[in-house]
Design an enzyme around this catalytic site. Structure first.
Site, mmCIF file in Angstrom:
data_model
loop_
_atom_site.group_PDB
_atom_site.id
_atom_site.type_symbol
_atom_site.label_atom_id
_atom_site.label_comp_id
_atom_site.label_asym_id
_atom_site.label_seq_id
_atom_site.Cartn_x
_atom_site.Cartn_y
_atom_site.Cartn_z
ATOM 1 N N CYS A 88 -4.128 6.172 -9.840
ATOM 2 C CA CYS A 88 -5.459 6.329 -11.241
ATOM 3 C C CYS A 88 -3.982 7.626 -11.968
ATOM 4 C CB CYS A 88 -7.069 5.575 -10.930
ATOM 5 S SG CYS A 88 -7.546 5.751 -12.189
ATOM 6 N N HIS A 184 -6.452 0.289 -8.738
ATOM 7 C CA HIS A 184 -6.841 0.513 -7.480
ATOM 8 C C HIS A 184 -6.676 -0.703 -6.550
ATOM 9 C CE1 HIS A 184 -9.617 4.492 -8.758
ATOM 10 N NE2 HIS A 184 -9.383 3.516 -9.486
ATOM 11 N N GLU A 186 -7.025 -0.315 -3.229
ATOM 12 C CA GLU A 186 -7.727 -0.179 -1.930
ATOM 13 C C GLU A 186 -9.163 -0.656 -2.776
ATOM 14 O OE1 GLU A 186 -8.839 4.077 -5.171
ATOM 15 O OE2 GLU A 186 -7.481 1.785 -4.849
#
Length: 544
Positions: A88, A184, A186
């Site tokens: 990001c 993202h 994660e």
């Protein structure tokens, strides 16, 4: 484990945090892949590192990359010669450094998106998505959370994924192992995100996946023995919580009876805590435990104090003083033994054991730019600067779930391993106001009822942490025909994987009803119970 030592044992991924709410999740995903990683603030100077990472991940951020106060990475990151992944804001920072363009976009992307992977036909450029199974429509579902986006590629970069509104969703350098993704990977909302991270850390960085609690135990025991030598002695700060219990058991395994477990009764423990802990540690674990009643000293120093940071400092400093005094007694005994037994005697008391965890370290870092310290943790920032004892913190690199796994491998009973956390400053930070014996007694009673009811409902193991906070307000109530004007308590229960984020626990209504009924009927001085339904963020787990 000391920084230099752990990096000599494990390949390490460095995560540079720009203040994203998701940064800690990057760390979690790497650990789940059995890869050791460490998070440092984005202001970290590469030249000041005493170790070289195998790869670097740049996190997201709430900032715009061109804002006047935007945080920026040390330029030496790009000359270190290791693979880099920007997530990001991290992608936008890579673009800024290499001559790309980032602008505020008319179509902000928040939530689910479908990306289309673009194959370049070159192995290194395609490595980030190599082997990841696409969905039926050929796309990949991911989670977006950005307003700005890359609008023109930097020189020598190529597109490796796109969306209809973001043509440069993922990019790669033509010849260097530098990658960026706008989404993202994660977060759990990116179903294949963990595979993207795995591709980077294992395939691109070539990290050996040796990080596990099974491998941690023998290495940490060997390290402890090396530090303490054949005769060095350690006193251990234990509270009965899972962190200090696991740390104490690990220390006992390493140096046996040269480890002295000590519990300080600071007057702000849970109801009958000192007695319960003594039984648990001595009977269940066979640890030699000394309980020191220093409640009068702690409460005298806390008198009139309402500020939570002052409470933490007072408790942390007094805690160390009490430990040093006990260490002096043990040292005197050691010297006497030396005089009587000569070379057969034990060594000096030089070390203080604490169960500091990695989330404590993360939350106590003060970033110069994008973030601020949330609170000073008792185990990290509240210690005496002139402390005579040296700290030994074997769990400092671990998350809570890793500590529990470690405890099970050390054969600690489940009722100890599964115990809810309890803060170092104790009930002092659950009393919003001055700490007095009367307030402590009220809170101890209410908290005891709360936990008892949670266990009776079979919910204790479903909840990560539960407690009662005593509020500095009073409310009007009715008891029989009489008007009451008593205190309000807040009950809190959260569910979490790692205590970096947490959701409030949804109780069955009948359980909350019984909890409220028992507390208001059985605890003198309380006539109202409220339930805290705040998640973390924006709140923290504890109130103070």
């Amino acid at each position: 484990m000391a920084t230099e030592e752990i990096h000599s044992l494990y390949d390490t991924i460095l995560i540079l945090d720009f203040g994203s709410q998701y940064s800690h999740l990057i760390t979690r995903r790497c650990r789940e892949l059995n890869v050791y990683c460490e998070m440092l603030p984005c202001t970290q100077k590469i030249s000041e590192l005493s170790w070289k990472p195998k790869g670097i991940i740049l996190s997201g951020s709430p900032y715009s990359v061109y804002a006047p106060d935007a945080p920026h990475v040390d330029p030496d990151v790009f000359t270190l010669g290791v693979p880099i992944l920007g997530i990001c804001y991290g992608l936008q920072e890579i673009a800024r450094v290499h001559g790309g363009t980032v602008d505020a976009h008319t179509h902000r992307e928040y939530g689910y998106a479908k990306i289309e992977v673009v194959k370049t036909g070159k192995k290194d450029q395609d490595a980030l998505f190599e082997g990841i199974e696409m969905e039926a429509d050929g796309g990949l579902q991911v989670w977006m959370s950005h307003g700005d986006q890359l609008t023109s590629l930097p020189p020598n970069f190529v597109t490796i994924a796109s969306t209809p509104t973001s043509p440069f969703t993922s990019v790669a350098h033509e010849s260097k192992p530098i990658y960026g993704v706008q989404f993202h990977p994660e977060v759990s909302h990116s179903p294949r995100g963990k595979e993207v991270i795995a591709a980077f850390v294992k395939n691109v960085c070539g990290v050996r996946d040796g990080w596990s609690m099974e491998s941690f135990i023998p290495k940490e025991i060997a390290r402890i023995r090396q530090i303490c030598g054949e005769k060095g002695q350690v006193i251990g700060a234990v509270s009965g919580g899972v962190d200090s219990t696991v740390a104490a058991k690990l220390m006992h395994e390493a140096i046996g009876d040269r480890f002295h477990a000590i519990m300080v009764d600071n007057g702000v423990l849970r109801k009958d805590e000192a007695k319960k802990v003594h039984k648990m540690l001595t009977v269940d674990l066979g640890v030699n435990l000394t309980v020191i009643d220093a409640s009068e000293l702690f409460l005298a120093r806390l008198k009139g104090v309402e500020d939570p940071e002052r409470k933490r400092k007072i408790i942390g400093n007094t805690f160390i003083e009490v430990f040093e005094a006990e260490a002096a007694k043990l040292e005197a005994a050691a010297e006497k033994e030396l005089a009587e037994k000569g070379g057969e005697a034990k060594g000096k008391i030089e070390w203080l054991l604490q169960g500091t965890l990695y989330p404590d370290v993360i939350e106590s870092i003060s970033f110069k730019g994008p973030s601020a310290t949330i609170k000073t943790h008792h185990n990290v920032g509240g210690l005496l600067e002139d402390m005579k004892l040296k700290l030994i913190e074997p769990l400092r690199e671990l998350f809570k779930d890793e500590v529990r796994a470690l405890g099970r491998l050390l054969n600690i009973p489940e009722h100890l391993v599964g115990r809810h956390p309890f803060p170092g400053p104790g009930l002092a930070i659950r009393i919003l106001g001055e700490v007095t014996r009367e307030q402590i007694a009220i809170l101890q009673h209410a908290d005891d009822i709360y936990i008892e009811e949670i266990r009776a409902a079979g919910l204790y193991d479903q909840i990560s942490q539960a407690f009662v906070a005593l509020l500095p307000v009073k409310a009007v109530g009715v008891a029989g025909d009489a008007r009451t004007y008593d205190q309000v308590v807040a009950v809190r229960a959260v569910s979490t994987e790692d205590f970096m984020t947490a959701d409030w626990f949804v109780f069955p209504p009948q359980v909350l009803k019984r909890i409220s009924s028992r507390i208001t009927n059985e605890v003198k001085g309380v006539n109202r119970v409220v339930y805290d339904i705040t998640s973390k963020p924006p709140g923290t787990v504890e109130w103070l």
